[in-house]
Design a protein around this motif. Structure first.
Motif, PDB file in Angstrom:
ATOM      1  N   HIS A 148       0.797  -1.230   0.000  1.00 50.71           N
ATOM      2  CA  HIS A 148       0.000   0.000   0.000  1.00 50.71           C
ATOM      3  C   HIS A 148       0.828   1.277   0.000  1.00 50.71           C
ATOM      4  O   HIS A 148       0.397   2.303  -0.525  1.00 50.71           O
ATOM      5  CB  HIS A 148      -0.969   0.010   1.188  1.00 50.71           C
ATOM      6  N   TYR A 249      -1.812  -5.004   2.096  1.00 51.63           N
ATOM      7  CA  TYR A 249      -2.924  -4.286   1.471  1.00 51.63           C
ATOM      8  C   TYR A 249      -3.218  -2.971   2.170  1.00 51.63           C
ATOM      9  O   TYR A 249      -3.061  -2.834   3.385  1.00 51.63           O
ATOM     10  CB  TYR A 249      -4.187  -5.149   1.501  1.00 51.63           C
ATOM     11  N   ALA A 250      -3.720  -2.017   1.365  1.00 50.49           N
ATOM     12  CA  ALA A 250      -4.289  -0.802   1.933  1.00 50.49           C
ATOM     13  C   ALA A 250      -5.581  -1.174   2.636  1.00 50.49           C
ATOM     14  O   ALA A 250      -6.205  -2.202   2.317  1.00 50.49           O
ATOM     15  CB  ALA A 250      -4.568   0.221   0.828  1.00 50.49           C
TER      16      ALA A 250
END
Length: 253
Positions: A148, A249-250
Motif C-alpha cells: 500500500h 494491502y491498503a
C-alpha cells in the motif's frame, strides 16, 4: 504435576523455535516475515496445496466459453479466463492483461523488502526460468507490487540497484490500492500465476515446494507449468500453497 511442567516446557520451546525460523534481522521493520504463509510439513504442503491439471480439451472449452461470454470470472479459477486488469508500471507505461493474448504470461506478486522475494532474486530463480523458456521475447513476465505504501520511485530505485545482477528486466506494475491484488486474491509475496496464450489461467500458487529454502532440488511449479504449456500437455500441479510475506494491502475503502 511433573507431566504438566514438561508439556509447558515443550510448548514454549516449540513456540520460540517457530518465531526464530521467521526472523530476519536485516529485514525492514515494516515487513514481518513471521506473517508468512507456509505449509508446516511436506504432507500438509501436498494435501493443501496441490491439485491435478484439467485436460487440454476442457481447457480449450473454457477458453472458448470465456470468449463467447466476453467476460472473465471475478476471481482466479484455474482452467478459466484470467481476470483482466489494467495497471501502470514504475515508468508510467500502461499494461492491460488482455493485450498480451497470444503469449504466455507470468504474474509475480512482489514486495521490495520481503526476504522471501529477495531470496529468489538473489538465487536468480526468475532469471533462470526466463532463460530456460525463451526470455522476455517468449514470456511476458509482470511483477505486481500491491504494497500500500510503495511508490513508482521506490520501484525505480530498487530496479536500478537490482538490475546490476539481473539478466532480464521486466516491469513492476503499481497496485497500491490493492484492487488487482484482491481481484486475484493474492496472499503472499511471491504469489505466482501462469496464464496461457489464450488468456486462460493454468497455474496459481507458490513458486515451488520449498518455503524454507532448504531443499537441494525443489520442485518449481512455475517451471513445470511453462514446460507443459509449451509442449501442449496437461499441467500436473495446477494449484499449490503460496508462501512468503503477507501482501500489505491498503485498508478497505
Amino acid at each position: 504435576m511433573h507431566r504438566f511442567k514438561w508439556m509447558m516446557i515443550v510448548t514454549l520451546t516449540l513456540g520460540v523455535s517457530a518465531l526464530s525460523a521467521c526472523e530476519n534481522p536485516a529485514e525492514d521493520p515494516g515487513e514481518n516475515p513471521a506473517e508468512a504463509t507456509a505449509p508446516e510439513s511436506e504432507a500438509a504442503e501436498t494435501a493443501e496445496g496441490t491439485a491435478t491439471g484439467s485436460s487440454e480439451a476442457a481447457r480449450q472449452a473454457a477458453a472458448a466459453q470465456g470468449d463467447q461470454e466476453g467476460a472473465a470470472p471475478e476471481k482466479p479459477i484455474v482452467g478459466e479466463p484470467a481476470p483482466d486488469f489494467t495497471l501502470v508500471d514504475e515508468a508510467g507505461n500502461s499494461h492491460t492483461l488482455s493485450q498480451y493474448k497470444g503469449k504466455t504470461v507470468v504474474l509475480e506478486w512482489f514486495n521490495i523488502p520481503c526476504p522471501y522475494v529477495n531470496r529468489h532474486y538473489d538465487a536468480g530463480t526468475f532469471d533462470t526460468l526466463l532463460k530456460e523458456h525463451g526470455g522476455t521475447d517468449e514470456i511476458v513476465w509482470l511483477a505486481i507490487d500491491t504494497t500500500h505504501d510503495n511508490t513508482p520511485e521506490d520501484s525505480q530505485a530498487w530496479k536500478e540497484k537490482a538490475n546490476e545482477k539481473r539478466e532480464f528486466d521486466y516491469p513492476i506494475l503499481q497496485d497500491p490500492s490493492g484492487e488487482v491484488g484482491r481481484l486475484y486474491q493474492a496472499k503472499t509475496t511471491p504469489h505466482m500465476f501462469v496464464i496461457d496464450s489464450t488468456g486462460v489461467l493454468r497455474y496459481m500458487g507458490g513458486i515451488d515446494d520449498d518455503p524454507r529454502g532448504q531443499k537441494e532440488e525443489p520442485t518449481n511449479y512455475v517451471d513445470a507449468a511453462l514446460t507443459a504449456i509449451a509442449a501442449g500437455e496437461d499441467i500436473a500441479t495446477t494449484e499449490a500453497q503460496p508462501y512468503g510475506c503477507t501482501v500489505k494491502y491498503a485498508e478497505e475503502p
